[in-house]
Design a protein around this motif. Structure first.
Motif, PDB file in Angstrom:
ATOM      1  N   UNK A   1       0.945  -0.985   0.107  1.00 54.89           N
ATOM      2  CA  UNK A   1      -0.054  -0.002   0.027  1.00 54.89           C
ATOM      3  C   UNK A   1       0.762   1.407   0.011  1.00 54.89           C
TER       4      UNK A   1
ATOM      5  N   UNK B   1       1.467   4.234  -2.789  1.00 59.72           N
ATOM      6  CA  UNK B   1       1.302   5.667  -2.693  1.00 59.72           C
ATOM      7  C   UNK B   1       2.490   6.579  -3.049  1.00 59.72           C
TER       8      UNK B   1
ATOM      9  N   UNK C   1     -10.347  12.968   9.131  1.00 56.95           N
ATOM     10  CA  UNK C   1     -10.757  11.868   9.020  1.00 56.95           C
ATOM     11  C   UNK C   1     -12.407  11.679   9.193  1.00 56.95           C
TER      12      UNK C   1
ATOM     13  N   UNK D   1     -14.300  12.345   6.865  1.00 52.56           N
ATOM     14  CA  UNK D   1     -15.242  12.265   5.639  1.00 52.56           C
ATOM     15  C   UNK D   1     -15.298  13.415   4.745  1.00 52.56           C
TER      16      UNK D   1
ATOM     17  N   UNK E   1     -12.965  15.000   3.594  1.00 54.30           N
ATOM     18  CA  UNK E   1     -11.684  14.962   2.820  1.00 54.30           C
ATOM     19  C   UNK E   1     -11.612  13.666   1.836  1.00 54.30           C
ATOM     20  N   UNK E   2     -11.412  13.900   0.411  1.00 52.10           N
ATOM     21  CA  UNK E   2     -11.492  12.880  -0.300  1.00 52.10           C
ATOM     22  C   UNK E   2     -10.183  12.454  -0.888  1.00 52.10           C
TER      23      UNK E   2
ATOM     24  N   UNK F   1      -4.396  11.702   1.560  1.00 49.21           N
ATOM     25  CA  UNK F   1      -3.978  10.699   2.774  1.00 49.21           C
ATOM     26  C   UNK F   1      -2.894  10.084   2.175  1.00 49.21           C
ATOM     27  N   UNK F   2      -2.242  10.277   1.031  1.00 54.47           N
ATOM     28  CA  UNK F   2      -1.325   9.481   0.624  1.00 54.47           C
ATOM     29  C   UNK F   2       0.139   9.452   1.800  1.00 54.47           C
TER      30      UNK F   2
ATOM     31  N   UNK G   1       0.482  10.262   4.632  1.00 55.86           N
ATOM     32  CA  UNK G   1      -0.309   9.745   6.022  1.00 55.86           C
ATOM     33  C   UNK G   1      -0.253   8.178   6.169  1.00 55.86           C
ATOM     34  N   UNK G   2      -0.784   7.810   5.038  1.00 54.91           N
ATOM     35  CA  UNK G   2      -0.780   6.185   4.691  1.00 54.91           C
ATOM     36  C   UNK G   2       0.783   5.736   4.727  1.00 54.91           C
TER      37      UNK G   2
ATOM     38  N   UNK H   1       2.346   5.616   7.987  1.00 54.77           N
ATOM     39  CA  UNK H   1       1.794   4.807   8.889  1.00 54.77           C
ATOM     40  C   UNK H   1       2.052   3.182   8.694  1.00 54.77           C
TER      41      UNK H   1
ATOM     42  N   UNK I   1      -7.188  -5.069  -3.642  1.00 58.66           N
ATOM     43  CA  UNK I   1      -6.245  -3.986  -3.191  1.00 58.66           C
ATOM     44  C   UNK I   1      -6.936  -2.778  -3.409  1.00 58.66           C
TER      45      UNK I   1
ATOM     46  N   UNK J   1     -16.797   5.933   9.320  1.00 56.43           N
ATOM     47  CA  UNK J   1     -17.399   6.803   8.365  1.00 56.43           C
ATOM     48  C   UNK J   1     -18.548   6.114   7.437  1.00 56.43           C
TER      49      UNK J   1
END
Lengths: 536, 100
Positions: A443, A447, A497, A499, A501-502, A505-506, A508-509, A512, B40, B84
């Motif tokens: 993942x 990203x 988080x 909802x 924001x679409x 996240x890259x 952050x992902x 983490x 995925x 959500x």
């Protein structure tokens, strides 16, 4: 005087009377004389074997000054004498600056002129002699370097034992243009002891090379002598005794040659897993401990050999275990310089060894060498590159390692290739991480690649992303190299988080999903993103 | 009920997904996304799902998900999407949740 052995003088003057007078004067003094009416003619006559040239400053067609310039250009071992009218001193001085031997004002005294010509001939002869000697000296120097280089290759470097179980050894010497007195050697005592000595004689050239060879053979002799007198034959002589004896035997020679030697004499006690060493001002040996996964620098406190040592030598020891490595080297590595004049240094060496420690000693040395070459941007160093790498546990040690490389185009549809590459890599190396962690790594990698394509390359086709994957005993490391725009991951705000924001996240992902996420530029100017998954 | 017949939902096919689902979102207010075949999803995939959710919500509808596989679940948890959008272990319970 035999006609054949007469020296020839070239006389250039537009005044026929002066030419006639000069011809008579010099023929009487035992010279051949060739005459010319102007500078152009004089230059043409230079094809003869001319010993001295007399040039009038004021001549038609080609002046004396111009002729002088051309003669000096083509025949730099002849310094013409200028003939000048008494009111033309400034031109005469100008001629002197351009390589004339001297000038004489008309009307001249014939004895004075002859003396001046003879002096010019003698001076030119000396100049030629000096040039010849310089050339000979240069040849001799080249020969010395070649000899020193041969001495180095044949006498200075010992051969590691071919069969010693539980230990793997690699060595490498790359001579510099100037040949140092670097040396190393190995002494084996039964199956349990291996001694290594690596040293560096101060200075360069034949003297240093021979001193290195002498020291090296002295070690062998001293070990033999001390071994003979030992009570127990299977126990090798004391380390301090060996180094002290070599110092005692060699100090007067070293003092005579005003040189000294830094060295490290070490002993691997394979029965007790202890490395003992006497270090005499040498480069700090790098020890990798597999158990603690740390590198440490082994340093002694003794002065180099050749210094009048008052205190006895001190021996140190460190325990080792399977998987440990020792890296011995000369200052040619740490003092290698880049075009800016920065030295490679101990820190870079340590970090290069750190990142390549899992390779075989042979490959470790190669990788360090490549790293230094990349740093200096040159394959020829100022000093010799001398290294000995020793790994405990041999090739079948615990340090399993795999590495793979892959490249994709700047195309968002190619991110799936990255996922497949990582799945394949992890599957081929034996499942080193759990499925969950692999999912997260994949993942994060997706990203990273998506960010590079979208932001660094802004979706422009033609960009490339190189990906390397490797496992070390403590981590799985994936690196991404691109040449797109630089971006600052720290400048990306944390996502919300709720909802609302679409995107965004890259980063952050990525942060983490893996244990370590770094971004920077490598020495080639590539952007380098690195993901690390700890295996501990 | 929308079943995603794709193994991946990522930056590469997010746009395609958007064009496919837009007519569904225009016609229905309650939509269940079946991710059974999806192995995925990346942040772009998440973004597109969130966008669907917001569109339905603004029309007083809702989006629910089912068939979420382990790797996808991991991502949803990472970006807290599961807080959500409701996720159900099977279709039946997802459908039932709408009739409540």
């Amino acid at each position: 005087m035999n006609e054949e052995h007469k020296m020839t003088i070239l006389v250039a003057d537009d005044d026929p009377t002066i030419r006639a007078v000069l011809k008579k004067t010099f023929e009487k003094a035992g010279f051949n004389v060739i005459s010319a009416e102007n500078g152009r003619q004089a230059l043409d006559q230079m094809q003869h074997d001319i010993s001295a040239v007399l040039l009038d400053l004021q001549m038609p067609i080609m002046s004396g000054l111009e002729c002088l310039r051309l003669i000096r250009e083509q025949f730099d071992d002849i310094s013409p004498i200028m003939l000048t009218a008494s009111d033309d001193i400034s031109n005469a001085v100008e001629a002197m600056k351009n390589g004339a031997f001297d000038y004489i004002t008309k009307p001249f005294n014939s004895h004075q002129l002859i003396a001046l010509v003879e002096k010019a001939i003698a001076t030119d002869k000396n100049t030629r002699r000096i040039k010849r000697l310089e050339a000979e000296l240069e040849r001799a120097r080249e020969q010395e370097i070649e000899t020193a280089s041969r001495i180095q290759q044949t006498l200075l470097m010992g051969k590691p034992p071919a069969h010693l179980s539980g230990i793997e050894i690699a060595t490498r010497t790359v001579p510099s243009q100037k040949v140092d007195g670097d040396f190393y050697d190995f002494f084996q005592f039964g199956e349990n002891y291996l001694d290594v000595v690596i040293g560096d004689v101060m200075g360069k050239g034949i003297a240093s090379a021979l001193m290195g060879a002498a020291i090296k053979s002295h070690f062998l002799r001293v070990i033999h002598e001390l071994g003979r007198s030992a009570v127990q034959r299977d126990i090798p002589p004391d380390l301090v005794a060996i180094v002290s004896r070599v110092q005692t035997n060699m100090i007067s020679q070293m003092e005579d040659l005003e040189t000294f030697v830094t060295l490290c004499y070490g002993r691997f006690d394979l029965g007790h897993n202890i490395f003992r060493f006497v270090d005499c001002g040498h480069m700090r040996t790098i020890h990798y401990s597999a158990a603690s996964d740390t590198l440490s620098l082994l340093e002694g406190m003794n002065m180099p050999l050749g210094f009048p040592e008052i205190k006895p030598y001190t021996e140190f020891s460190v325990p080792f275990s399977t998987g440990d490595s020792f890296f011995f080297y000369s200052d040619g590595l740490t003092e290698a310089m880049n075009p800016n004049g920065d030295q490679y240094g101990e820190d870079r060496l340590v970090s290069s060894i750190r990142s390549n420690i899992c390779h075989t000693p042979e490959s470790l040395i190669t990788r360090v060498w490549i790293d230094i070459v990349n740093f200096t941007q040159s394959e020829s160093f100022r000093d010799d590159f001398t290294t000995v790498a020793i790994k405990i546990g041999g090739p079948s040690g615990t340090c399993m390692m795999s590495e793979s490389e892959f490249e994709i185009q700047c195309d968002i549809h190619q991110t799936s290739l990255v996922r497949r590459f990582l799945r394949d890599f992890c599957a081929s190396g034996g499942q080193v991480i759990s499925q969950d962690r692999l999912d997260l790594l994949i993942l994060a990698a997706t990203e990273v690649v998506t960010n590079i394509i979208r932001h660094a390359y802004r979706n422009r086709p033609g960009g490339k992303i190189r990906i390397t994957a490797r496992t070390t005993p403590d981590a799985l490391e994936i690196s991404f190299y691109d040449r797109g725009e630089i971006f600052d991951p720290k400048a990306v705000p944390s996502p919300k988080f709720d909802g609302s924001q679409e995107g965004g996240f890259g980063i952050y992902i990525i942060s983490n999903a893996v244990d370590e996420y770094t971004y920077g530029q490598d020495q080639h100017g590539n952007n380098c993103t690195r993901l690390l998954v700890s295996l501990k | 009920m929308v079943v995603l017949h794709t193994e991946e939902l990522n930056a590469g096919n997010a746009k395609w997904f958007k064009t496919q689902i837009t007519p569904v979102l225009e016609k229905h207010s309650c939509v269940i996304l079946d991710l059974n075949e999806v192995r995925f999803v990346d942040s772009s995939g998440c973004g597109i799902i969130l966008s669907c959710f917001r569109q339905l919500h603004s029309n007083n509808g809702d989006l629910k998900m089912t068939g979420v596989q382990k790797p996808v679940q991991t991502l949803f948890e990472l970006v807290r999407l599961h807080r959500i959008i409701e996720i159900f272990p099977d279709k039946a319970s997802a459908i039932q949740s709408f009739s409540r």
